[in-house]
Design a protein around this motif. Sequence first.
Motif, short mmCIF file in Angstrom:
data_model
loop_
_atom_site.label_atom_id
_atom_site.label_comp_id
_atom_site.label_asym_id
_atom_site.label_seq_id
_atom_site.Cartn_x
_atom_site.Cartn_y
_atom_site.Cartn_z
N LEU A 67 1.16 -1.38 -0.15
CA LEU A 67 -0.08 0.27 0.00
C LEU A 67 0.75 1.27 -0.08
N ALA A 68 0.39 1.77 -0.91
CA ALA A 68 1.39 3.81 -0.83
C ALA A 68 0.78 4.54 -0.61
N MET A 69 0.50 5.48 -0.86
CA MET A 69 -0.32 6.49 -1.03
C MET A 69 -0.41 7.74 -1.98
N LEU A 70 -0.51 8.30 -2.71
CA LEU A 70 -0.72 9.69 -3.33
C LEU A 70 -0.64 10.84 -2.96
N VAL A 71 -0.13 11.74 -3.13
CA VAL A 71 -0.18 12.94 -2.75
C VAL A 71 0.01 13.83 -3.76
N ARG A 72 -0.48 15.14 -3.61
CA ARG A 72 0.38 16.20 -4.97
C ARG A 72 1.67 16.24 -4.50
N ALA A 73 2.41 16.65 -5.70
CA ALA A 73 3.84 17.17 -6.03
C ALA A 73 4.14 18.11 -4.41
N ALA A 74 2.92 19.17 -4.41
CA ALA A 74 3.03 20.36 -3.46
C ALA A 74 4.11 19.61 -2.31
N GLY A 107 -5.10 12.87 0.40
CA GLY A 107 -4.16 11.50 -0.13
C GLY A 107 -4.91 11.03 -0.45
N VAL A 108 -4.54 9.63 -1.35
CA VAL A 108 -4.86 8.59 -1.90
C VAL A 108 -4.21 6.88 -2.08
N ILE A 109 -5.54 6.49 -1.12
CA ILE A 109 -4.85 5.39 -0.69
C ILE A 109 -4.64 4.55 -2.11
N SER A 110 -4.36 3.22 -2.31
CA SER A 110 -3.93 2.76 -3.38
C SER A 110 -2.77 1.36 -3.01
N ASN A 111 -2.40 0.60 -3.93
CA ASN A 111 -1.34 -0.12 -4.59
C ASN A 111 -0.14 0.74 -4.57
N MET A 112 1.26 0.52 -4.72
CA MET A 112 2.38 1.06 -5.41
C MET A 112 1.95 0.54 -7.07
N ASN A 124 1.85 8.71 -15.57
CA ASN A 124 1.44 9.03 -16.92
C ASN A 124 1.21 10.71 -16.33
N ALA A 125 1.61 11.15 -15.11
CA ALA A 125 1.55 12.68 -15.47
C ALA A 125 2.83 13.07 -14.68
N PRO A 126 3.76 13.20 -15.32
CA PRO A 126 5.65 13.46 -14.48
C PRO A 126 5.08 15.13 -13.76
N GLY A 127 5.15 15.02 -12.70
CA GLY A 127 5.86 16.02 -11.96
C GLY A 127 4.37 16.80 -11.06
N LYS A 128 3.70 16.06 -11.23
CA LYS A 128 2.21 16.20 -10.34
C LYS A 128 2.17 15.76 -9.27
N TYR A 129 2.39 14.89 -9.15
CA TYR A 129 2.11 13.88 -7.50
C TYR A 129 3.50 12.80 -7.13
N ALA A 130 3.11 12.72 -5.67
CA ALA A 130 4.45 12.26 -5.21
C ALA A 130 3.80 11.23 -5.00
N LEU A 131 5.43 10.07 -4.28
CA LEU A 131 5.00 8.93 -4.00
C LEU A 131 4.79 8.35 -2.45
N VAL A 132 3.91 8.02 -1.41
CA VAL A 132 4.72 7.93 0.08
C VAL A 132 4.14 6.28 0.13
#
Length: 255
Positions: A101-108, A174-179, A188-196
């Motif tokens: 499991l990982a979490m997607l967040v905004r790059a900022a 934050g959005v929870i899903s798998n890595m 598919n969206a370089p620079g827009k998000y970061a991954l925890v």
Amino acid sequence: MAAERTLAAIKADGVIKIGVEGVFAPFSYRENGVIVGYDVDLAEMMFKDLGVKPEFVDTQWSGIVPALLSSKFDIIMSSLSYTKERMQKVNFSIPYADSSLAMLVRAADEGTIKSFDDMSGKPIAIKAGTPEEASMPKFNEQVEKAKGNGFGEVKVFDSEPMSILALNQGTVDGVISNMTNLGLVIKNAPGKYALVQKVAGSSLAGIGIRKEDGELRKYIDEQLLAATKSGKLMELQTKWFGVAFDMPTTVPVME
């Protein structure tokens, strides 16, 4: 136990047969009728030194372990996760992919949101009907214990794209899903998000090998370790998942 399928026998055949689920992007899937993906690139790299050609056998997932045991192919790829039940039937290589499991967040927010604890008081999104949804009360309790307050709100959506839209609109942080799923979003969206990464422990995948094929298992482990040391494995992960996995180099122990 059947006779060992030796490296010499595989080399003499000139082919190593690999069981995959050919609808599981980006591990193995069909593009213009040809199976492509992370598994394909990795297999070609691993077996180059042996001088054999990988041949991919598209197999229904529910029957892939029995098919290996009946020698329909030599190994299983396609993100075969370690489980106690599977490890009683087959041997595994060291990990080659991570579906934790990982979490997607905004790059900022990359510098300020580094774990579940940093989501204290913040809204978080999850897809309905997933195992992760059932675990959210436990995760919330952990955050509350660590920070005094749990998640600001757990928002449940019918699909992952809807969760990501909410992240874009700022209604969740934050959005929870798998890595692997979230890595593709980043790709598919370089620079827009970061991954925890690994917000709730590890769920790793290895390559499945028949128990009698010890020489083949040793060869695969050596190839994966060499690819890790050279950085080539991480290059393939970034190519196909948009992120390189931080993985151990030993087979996990399943209790």
